[in-house]
Design an enzyme around this catalytic site. Structure first.
Site, PDB file in Angstrom:
ATOM      1  N   TYR A 144       0.986  -1.230   0.035  1.00  0.00           N
ATOM      2  CA  TYR A 144      -0.019  -0.234  -0.044  1.00  0.00           C
ATOM      3  C   TYR A 144       0.979   1.215   0.029  1.00  0.00           C
ATOM      4  O   TYR A 144       1.809   1.153   0.666  1.00  0.00           O
ATOM      5  CB  TYR A 144      -0.873  -0.159   1.160  1.00  0.00           C
ATOM      6  N   ASP A 239       9.156   2.433  -0.388  1.00  0.00           N
ATOM      7  CA  ASP A 239       8.324   3.209   0.529  1.00  0.00           C
ATOM      8  C   ASP A 239       8.666   2.778   2.171  1.00  0.00           C
ATOM      9  O   ASP A 239       8.169   1.782   2.420  1.00  0.00           O
ATOM     10  CB  ASP A 239       6.736   2.815   0.037  1.00  0.00           C
ATOM     11  N   LYS A 267       4.546   9.826   8.507  1.00  0.00           N
ATOM     12  CA  LYS A 267       4.270   9.763  10.073  1.00  0.00           C
ATOM     13  C   LYS A 267       5.219   9.878  11.146  1.00  0.00           C
ATOM     14  O   LYS A 267       5.331  10.817  11.970  1.00  0.00           O
ATOM     15  CB  LYS A 267       3.285   8.463  10.460  1.00  0.00           C
TER      16      LYS A 267
END
Ligand code: HOZ
Length: 431
Positions: A144, A239, A267
């Site tokens: 994702y 990622d 984050k």
């Protein structure tokens, strides 16, 4: 357990927010029941609106490596807020965090701050396309990269056929530019690159998949991808939104000793505030505006609150490498405990752990990518989730999310969690 206030808030929320939540997994659709509305968190504990306390195994999906409301982070954010929450102009903090990251991560010569991991990954593939002059990107099933259109694509009938949008609203034009391979299947990647010769701009992947549970790369997979990217002049994008500064200060790249051309973060580099970033080789990053022609901008990019929080957390992690050893120790005790409990009761399972990320699949396996992960017993997972919740342990509310541990967890928390797990398993198997 009384959750009346959460129930009341959920009822109100459903009237004014799609599904009552601002991100789908929070709706508990995979596990059933009422989502719990959180009021506060401290260290390793979450407290809901009804005052129930839970040991947290989400850590805000990664960033709370040192626990919630970490005093130095809170202090830094409060101090900066006194001088404004946003300028729309550059600040010292942006320079300092960029210097810290570029001096710590080999191969990240320059970095651009954005507001989320989604934005970082969308921007990274735009830069890769601009840099190579090619349009296609290859991603892996079950990895994702946020909700950018190019990532909401599922495989066609075979790896070499065109993908389909996995969400209405994504165009078939976008789908034709996204190629899908199975995670950990190097041969398939090679086949796809050969069939799309000189058309693929980038391969993007989570080096440790963290959005289909937690699945590590097989030995040689990342090295093989690196080689294929070099052979086919493809930009390799890792990622590390979940893994960066979490599994190791240097992320998965440091653990597996494979360097990407571009890396995305999220984050954790804002200590939980809304942040993302993409960075990499100078020659690629210089394609980004205003130096280069690839456009990307944002008023809140490099926001001072987020930069202050992230800089404080990253500095602390850099100065205290022992945090990673402590986390590793706690996580390995938890992993062994889960494994012993499942083995003892003959429950089929596959468990993976990399540092403080853990994935449990309730299946015989093998689990090496999404087709294996999909075989997990979802009903069984739902029962585990609720059994644990009743015993004060908050697990990810989906069978396809990883556990994230924080170093604020004590040995008592770990042993409470393992007892809760054993009791839950026995309850499920006896009914
Ligand atoms: N699917 C996201 C994490 N992998 C969940 C984000 C959220 O709901 O906060």
């Amino acid at each position: 357990m009384n959750i009346d206030k959460s129930k009341e808030l959920y009822e109100r929320a459903e009237k004014v927010i799609p599904g009552g939540v601002n991100s789908p997994v929070r709706a508990f659709n995979s596990v059933g029941g009422t989502p719990l509305f959180m009021k506060k968190a401290e260290g390793a504990y979450l407290y809901d609106e009804d005052g129930n306390k839970y040991i947290d195994f989400i850590s805000s999906w990664g960033p709370m490596l040192l626990g919630h409301a970490e005093p130095d982070v809170v202090k830094a954010v409060s101090e900066v807020a006194k001088h404004s929450t946003s300028f729309g102009a550059p600040t010292r903090l942006e320079v300092e965090i960029a210097e810290l990251i570029t001096s710590s991560i080999p191969g990240v010569d320059k970095i651009r701050m954005v507001n989320s991991g989604t934005e970082a990954c969308m921007s990274a593939i735009r830069v890769a396309r601009g840099y190579t002059g090619r349009e296609k990107v290859l991603k892996f099933k079950g990895c994702y990269h946020g909700h950018g259109d190019s990532f909401l694509i599922e495989a066609g009938s075979g790896a070499l056929t065109m993908g389909h949008p996995s969400s209405p609203g994504v165009t078939s034009g976008t789908a034709k530019d996204t190629l899908i391979a199975e995670f950990n299947d190097l041969n398939q990647v090679e086949e796809i690159l050969t069939a799309n010769k000189d058309e693929v701009a980038a391969i993007i992947l989570e080096p440790i998949a963290g959005n289909m549970g937690c699945i590590p790369p097989k030995k040689g997979f990342l090295e093989g991808l690196r080689r294929l990217c070099d052979d086919h002049n493809v930009v390799m994008i890792m990622d590390e939104v979940m893994t960066g500064f979490r599994v190791h200060f240097g992320g998965a790249q440091a653990i597996y000793d494979v360097q990407a051309d571009l890396v995305t973060y999220g984050k954790i580099i804002g200590a939980g505030l809304p942040v993302g970033a993409y960075g990499g080789k100078k020659e690629i990053m210089d394609y980004v505006a205003p130096t280069g022609p690839v456009y990307q901008a944002g008023t809140l990019s490099g926001n001072p609150l987020a930069m202050a929080a992230g800089l404080t957390l990253l500095k602390k992690l850099k100065e205290q490498p022992e945090v990673y050893d402590e986390l590793d120790k706690k996580s390995s005790i938890l992993e062994k405990g889960f494994r012993n409990a499942l083995e003892g009761l003959n429950v089929p399972h596959v468990i993976y752990r990399v540092g403080s990320m853990i994935g449990i699949f309730y299946t015989e396996g093998p689990v090496e990518g999404f087709s294996g992960a999909e075989k997990t017993d979802k009903d069984f997972f739902g029962k585990i989730f609720h059994g644990m919740l009743e015993r004060g342990v908050y697990l990810p509310p989906s069978p396809f999310e990883a556990f994230f541990l924080s170093n604020a967890l004590t040995m008592e928390d770990i042993s409470h969690t393992l007892t809760a797990f054993e009791e839950t398993l026995e309850d499920i198997l006896n009914h």
